[in-house]
Design an enzyme around this catalytic site. Structure first.
Site, mmCIF file in Angstrom:
data_model
loop_
_atom_site.group_PDB
_atom_site.id
_atom_site.type_symbol
_atom_site.label_atom_id
_atom_site.label_comp_id
_atom_site.label_asym_id
_atom_site.label_seq_id
_atom_site.Cartn_x
_atom_site.Cartn_y
_atom_site.Cartn_z
ATOM 1 N N PHE A 130 49.141 35.551 56.778
ATOM 2 C CA PHE A 130 48.682 35.256 58.134
ATOM 3 C C PHE A 130 48.475 36.582 58.878
ATOM 4 O O PHE A 130 49.336 37.465 58.826
ATOM 5 C CB PHE A 130 49.724 34.391 58.849
ATOM 6 C CG PHE A 130 49.239 33.837 60.154
ATOM 7 C CD1 PHE A 130 48.435 32.707 60.194
ATOM 8 C CD2 PHE A 130 49.579 34.440 61.348
ATOM 9 C CE1 PHE A 130 47.988 32.192 61.400
ATOM 10 C CE2 PHE A 130 49.136 33.929 62.563
ATOM 11 C CZ PHE A 130 48.335 32.805 62.585
ATOM 12 N N ASP A 199 58.526 35.013 55.368
ATOM 13 C CA ASP A 199 58.075 34.273 56.543
ATOM 14 C C ASP A 199 58.042 32.795 56.151
ATOM 15 O O ASP A 199 57.333 32.412 55.208
ATOM 16 C CB ASP A 199 56.684 34.766 56.973
ATOM 17 C CG ASP A 199 56.264 34.150 58.310
ATOM 18 O OD1 ASP A 199 56.676 33.007 58.588
ATOM 19 O OD2 ASP A 199 55.524 34.813 59.059
ATOM 20 N N TYR A 224 57.134 25.730 66.297
ATOM 21 C CA TYR A 224 56.197 24.690 66.764
ATOM 22 C C TYR A 224 55.429 24.001 65.649
ATOM 23 O O TYR A 224 54.629 23.133 65.893
ATOM 24 C CB TYR A 224 55.229 25.266 67.806
ATOM 25 C CG TYR A 224 54.518 26.544 67.401
ATOM 26 C CD1 TYR A 224 53.424 26.508 66.544
ATOM 27 C CD2 TYR A 224 54.930 27.779 67.880
ATOM 28 C CE1 TYR A 224 52.773 27.672 66.176
ATOM 29 C CE2 TYR A 224 54.281 28.954 67.516
ATOM 30 C CZ TYR A 224 53.209 28.896 66.662
ATOM 31 O OH TYR A 224 52.572 30.050 66.294
ATOM 32 N N LYS A 225 55.628 24.418 64.390
ATOM 33 C CA LYS A 225 54.915 23.778 63.277
ATOM 34 C C LYS A 225 55.746 22.597 62.769
ATOM 35 O O LYS A 225 55.911 21.618 63.477
ATOM 36 C CB LYS A 225 54.598 24.821 62.209
ATOM 37 C CG LYS A 225 53.583 25.841 62.718
ATOM 38 C CD LYS A 225 53.352 27.006 61.778
ATOM 39 C CE LYS A 225 52.313 27.955 62.383
ATOM 40 N NZ LYS A 225 52.338 29.278 61.754
ATOM 41 N N ARG A 384 41.659 21.913 56.235
ATOM 42 C CA ARG A 384 43.105 21.961 56.008
ATOM 43 C C ARG A 384 43.780 20.702 56.558
ATOM 44 O O ARG A 384 43.563 20.323 57.704
ATOM 45 C CB ARG A 384 43.648 23.205 56.719
ATOM 46 C CG ARG A 384 45.058 23.561 56.387
ATOM 47 C CD ARG A 384 45.403 24.917 56.961
ATOM 48 N NE ARG A 384 45.511 24.881 58.419
ATOM 49 C CZ ARG A 384 46.299 25.681 59.136
ATOM 50 N NH1 ARG A 384 47.035 26.588 58.519
ATOM 51 N NH2 ARG A 384 46.344 25.598 60.428
HETATM 52 C C1 LIG Z 1 51.896 30.324 62.507
HETATM 53 C C2 LIG Z 1 52.270 31.627 61.915
HETATM 54 C C3 LIG Z 1 52.663 32.686 62.729
HETATM 55 C C4 LIG Z 1 52.619 32.544 64.215
HETATM 56 O O1 LIG Z 1 53.148 33.630 64.894
HETATM 57 P P1 LIG Z 1 53.307 33.551 66.478
HETATM 58 O O2 LIG Z 1 54.062 34.751 66.828
HETATM 59 O O3 LIG Z 1 54.006 32.258 66.788
HETATM 60 O O4 LIG Z 1 51.939 33.514 67.074
HETATM 61 C C5 LIG Z 1 53.063 33.861 62.113
HETATM 62 N N1 LIG Z 1 53.070 33.977 60.770
HETATM 63 C C6 LIG Z 1 52.681 32.971 59.959
HETATM 64 C C7 LIG Z 1 52.720 33.151 58.487
HETATM 65 C C8 LIG Z 1 52.257 31.771 60.512
HETATM 66 O O5 LIG Z 1 51.858 30.780 59.718
#
Ligand SMILES: *Cc1c(COP(=O)(O)O)cnc(C)c1O
Length: 425
Positions: A130, A199, A224-225, A384
């Site tokens: 990401f 992560d 939030y996921k 997705r």
């Molecule tokens: C959703 C996601 C994030 C989100 O980071 P924020 O700081 O909440 O914007 C970071 N890393 C990964 C791998 C994600 O899937």
């Protein structure tokens, strides 16, 4: 022969996790396959948040820090999240964002690696990680004179040379849903003397995770996921107890101080995970996050993460086979691994042309997934679909595949209204 709609209805009727769906407010007419991006609202959240606002803030005011446990909230929720990721009590804190927590632990890991072997000045990650993870790593590398090396998944093993300080991976890939073997990858990093940072953005609450069993070093994850904590919910951070006390994290704020209410001018880090806090936390958001995490803990009475995993795989298997059977001839491919051991809780389909518009046409029909752009080379455009086993049923999957078939066969995705890009995809 794939299952019929009646078969799917029967599977829902027998599903031991079925009752958990009632913990959520699912909008009428919506099949929500985007819980990997923003989880559905727990029914308990509006009343809980209203109570924090009206009573805790409105009436109890400043006393709430003690009386309503505000100060302890990040660690209280951290302990709940710990149960989902194989972490010991007192080793997780719910705080800040994933990006910020990654900055803290990656920085701490870089210091630790340097202290033990100064020659190690390389961070390895995946090119398809990401972007925020890569940006944070790039910024830290720039600041500290490290080098960020980005590789494809099959190149990770050969990239683990003696120069590597930290291997930083996202457990489940956000684009493809491909999942790494956490114990094996952690062992490979350790075998070359590198630290392992995970992560868990697409893992916590989605797949069983055992950080302690894998012997990992650091982890961060998202609220939030799959944790259903609400838009912009605080994230979480875990550090293995063998490392917590060795370094300051760089955002050494007063909430990480050993005695914050002595208000001393010098910083003395608290022992353990407490030092990974920075400053004052958002209590209304933490209250909503706790409602979300509690929906996962409610699953413990029904088999917990193991049962959720079984259902998740059954749901994604079903979607893959329905799409395979019913959507032939439209150039739909599969980016998600068929092997269960390598699959998270989402299914990603590929299409050379029209992926964005197909997703928009599905959303207009009440089937909410999302689109992730390809890179024109190795990665194709992706449709997705996240399958959250807490609230998605087998009949939902059947309907979702039917809508996809209808959108492809009718060609309705070619309408202009579905081909205009919004700011957020
Ligand atoms: C959703 C996601 C994030 C989100 O980071 P924020 O700081 O909440 O914007 C970071 N890393 C990964 C791998 C994600 O899937």
């Amino acid at each position: 022969m794939t299952l019929t709609q009646q078969d799917c209805r029967a599977l829902d009727a027998q599903d031991p996790l079925r009752a958990l769906r009632d913990l959520f407010h699912i909008p009428e007419g919506t099949i929500y396959l985007d819980g990997n991006s923003l989880g559905v609202m727990p029914r308990s959240a509006p009343a809980r948040v209203a109570d924090v606002v009206a009573r805790e803030w409105g009436t109890d005011l400043i006393q709430s820090w003690n009386k309503n446990g505000w100060f302890a909230m990040p660690k209280k929720i951290g302990d709940k999240i710990a149960r989902l990721i194989g972490a010991a009590p007192g080793t997780v804190v719910a705080t800040d964002s994933t990006s910020i927590n990654l900055f803290k632990v990656l920085s701490a890991a870089m210091h630790l690696a340097q202290a033990d072997s100064p020659g190690r000045k390389r961070i390895v990650s995946e090119r398809s990680n990401f972007p925020t993870d890569l940006y944070i790593a790039e910024a830290l590398c720039r600041e500290r004179g490290f080098e960020l090396v980005l590789v494809e998944p099959e190149e990770i093993a050969s990239a683990l040379t003696p120069e590597v300080a930290v291997l930083m991976l996202t457990h489940v890939n956000y684009r493809t849903g491909a999942m790494h073997d956490m114990p094996a990858m952690t062992a490979a990093a350790h075998a070359t003397g590198a630290l392992m940072l995970w992560d868990l953005a697409h893992s916590a609450g989605a797949v069983p995770v055992d950080l302690t069993g894998a012997g990992a070093d650091y982890a961060v994850g998202c609220g939030y996921k799959y944790l259903n904590g609400g838009p912009g919910a605080p994230a979480f951070v875990w550090v293995h107890p063998r490392h917590t006390d060795r370094f300051w994290q760089p955002l050494a704020g007063w909430w990480g101080h050993a005695t914050p209410f002595e208000f001393t001018p010098d910083y003395k880090p608290a022992p353990g995970i407490t030092r990974y806090q920075c400053g004052t936390q958002p209590m209304i958001s933490l209250a909503a996050l706790e409602c979300g995490v509690d929906t996962l803990l409610a699953a413990e009475a029904h088999g917990g993460m193991a049962a959720l995993r079984r259902k998740s795989l059954a749901l994604t298997d079903l979607f893959i086979s329905l799409v395979d059977e019913r959507c032939q001839g439209h150039g739909i491919g599969l980016a998600t691994p068929l092997d269960h051991a390598q699959r998270g809780s989402q299914v990603c389909l590929t299409k050379d042309e029209g992926a964005y518009a197909i997703v928009q046409a599905l959303i207009a029909r009440g089937v909410v997934g999302d689109f992730r752009a390809g890179d024109g080379a190795r990665h194709k455009d992706i449709l997705r679909f996240g399958f959250t086993p807490l609230y998605i049923g087998f009949e939902d999957v059947w309907h979702a595949a039917e809508h996809l078939r209808a959108v492809l066969e009718s060609g309705e995705w070619q309408r202009a209204e579905f081909n205009t890009k919004h700011a957020v995809t």
